[in-house]
Design a protein around this motif. Structure first.
Motif, PDB file in Angstrom:
ATOM      1  N   LYS A  41       0.834  -1.207   0.000  1.00 19.13           N
ATOM      2  CA  LYS A  41       0.000   0.000   0.000  1.00 19.13           C
ATOM      3  C   LYS A  41       0.868   1.257   0.000  1.00 19.13           C
ATOM      4  N   ILE A  42       1.929   1.250   0.796  1.00 19.90           N
ATOM      5  CA  ILE A  42       2.827   2.402   0.862  1.00 19.90           C
ATOM      6  C   ILE A  42       3.457   2.655  -0.505  1.00 19.90           C
ATOM      7  N   VAL A  43       3.971   1.600  -1.118  1.00 23.04           N
ATOM      8  CA  VAL A  43       4.647   1.749  -2.416  1.00 23.04           C
ATOM      9  C   VAL A  43       3.662   2.196  -3.492  1.00 23.04           C
ATOM     10  N   GLU A  44       2.441   1.655  -3.480  1.00 18.95           N
ATOM     11  CA  GLU A  44       1.439   2.059  -4.470  1.00 18.95           C
ATOM     12  C   GLU A  44       1.103   3.551  -4.340  1.00 18.95           C
ATOM     13  N   VAL A  45       0.917   4.021  -3.122  1.00 14.27           N
ATOM     14  CA  VAL A  45       0.591   5.429  -2.902  1.00 14.27           C
ATOM     15  C   VAL A  45       1.769   6.309  -3.315  1.00 14.27           C
ATOM     16  N   LEU A  46       2.971   5.909  -2.923  1.00 15.12           N
ATOM     17  CA  LEU A  46       4.148   6.697  -3.288  1.00 15.12           C
ATOM     18  C   LEU A  46       4.352   6.742  -4.796  1.00 15.12           C
ATOM     19  N   ALA A  47       4.130   5.613  -5.460  1.00 14.50           N
ATOM     20  CA  ALA A  47       4.288   5.573  -6.919  1.00 14.50           C
ATOM     21  C   ALA A  47       3.271   6.487  -7.592  1.00 14.50           C
ATOM     22  N   LYS A  90      13.680  -2.638 -10.956  1.00 17.28           N
ATOM     23  CA  LYS A  90      12.685  -3.408 -11.711  1.00 17.28           C
ATOM     24  C   LYS A  90      11.340  -3.424 -10.976  1.00 17.28           C
ATOM     25  N   ASP A  91      11.389  -3.638  -9.663  1.00 19.04           N
ATOM     26  CA  ASP A  91      10.151  -3.643  -8.872  1.00 19.04           C
ATOM     27  C   ASP A  91       9.521  -2.251  -8.848  1.00 19.04           C
ATOM     28  N   LEU A  92      10.354  -1.226  -8.673  1.00 17.31           N
ATOM     29  CA  LEU A  92       9.827   0.140  -8.686  1.00 17.31           C
ATOM     30  C   LEU A  92       9.204   0.463 -10.030  1.00 17.31           C
ATOM     31  N   ASP A  93       9.859   0.031 -11.114  1.00 11.36           N
ATOM     32  CA  ASP A  93       9.327   0.284 -12.456  1.00 11.36           C
ATOM     33  C   ASP A  93       7.938  -0.313 -12.610  1.00 11.36           C
ATOM     34  N   THR A  94       7.726  -1.464 -12.025  1.00 13.61           N
ATOM     35  CA  THR A  94       6.417  -2.114 -12.107  1.00 13.61           C
ATOM     36  C   THR A  94       5.345  -1.248 -11.455  1.00 13.61           C
ATOM     37  N   PHE A  95       5.641  -0.714 -10.280  1.00 11.53           N
ATOM     38  CA  PHE A  95       4.675   0.140  -9.594  1.00 11.53           C
ATOM     39  C   PHE A  95       4.470   1.451 -10.344  1.00 11.53           C
ATOM     40  N   VAL A  96       5.546   2.005 -10.899  1.00 13.83           N
ATOM     41  CA  VAL A  96       5.430   3.253 -11.657  1.00 13.83           C
ATOM     42  C   VAL A  96       4.580   3.020 -12.905  1.00 13.83           C
ATOM     43  N   GLU A  97       4.836   1.916 -13.618  1.00 13.31           N
ATOM     44  CA  GLU A  97       4.049   1.608 -14.815  1.00 13.31           C
ATOM     45  C   GLU A  97       2.579   1.420 -14.474  1.00 13.31           C
TER      46      GLU A  97
END
Length: 110
Positions: A41-47, A90-97
């Motif tokens: 949830k944190i990563v999704e909101v930040l992305a 790679k993981d961050l890119d997934t959330f950003v995409e």
């Protein structure tokens, strides 16, 4: 010939969207096992916030494509460090995409 190209392009885009959805789900499942739902949830909101911020200033900064992705990664990493969360590019890119897709879908009214 142009119609065939359009059909092939639309098919390729459809397949790519499906594959991105599968990858996002796989990464989410992996991260839930590893770090828990709160981390996701944190990563999704930040992305989502980083994508919106980068998109808003991109006309002023002139950033495009990879530069915008790098800016979003930088903003997300700065916030993740506050929560002691680390992720690969790679993981961050997934959330950003995923955040970009959600933003585009909302803009299109889907």
């Amino acid at each position: 010939m142009q119609q065939i190209n359009e059909i092939l392009l639309n098919g390729a885009i459809s397949i790519l969207v499906i594959l991105i959805g599968i990858v996002v789900k796989a990464v989410k499942d992996y991260l839930i096992k590893k770090g828990g739902e709160k981390t996701i949830k944190i990563v999704e909101v930040l992305a989502k916030n980083a994508v919106n911020a980068v998109e808003q200033v991109s006309s002023e900064t002139g950033y495009k494509g990879e530069e915008k992705l790098e800016q979003a990664r930088t903003k997300i990493r700065a916030e993740l460090s506050k929560y002691n969360i680390s992720m690969t590019d790679k993981d961050l890119d997934t959330f950003v995409e995923s955040a970009v897709k959600q933003m585009n879908d909302a803009w299109k009214g889907e």
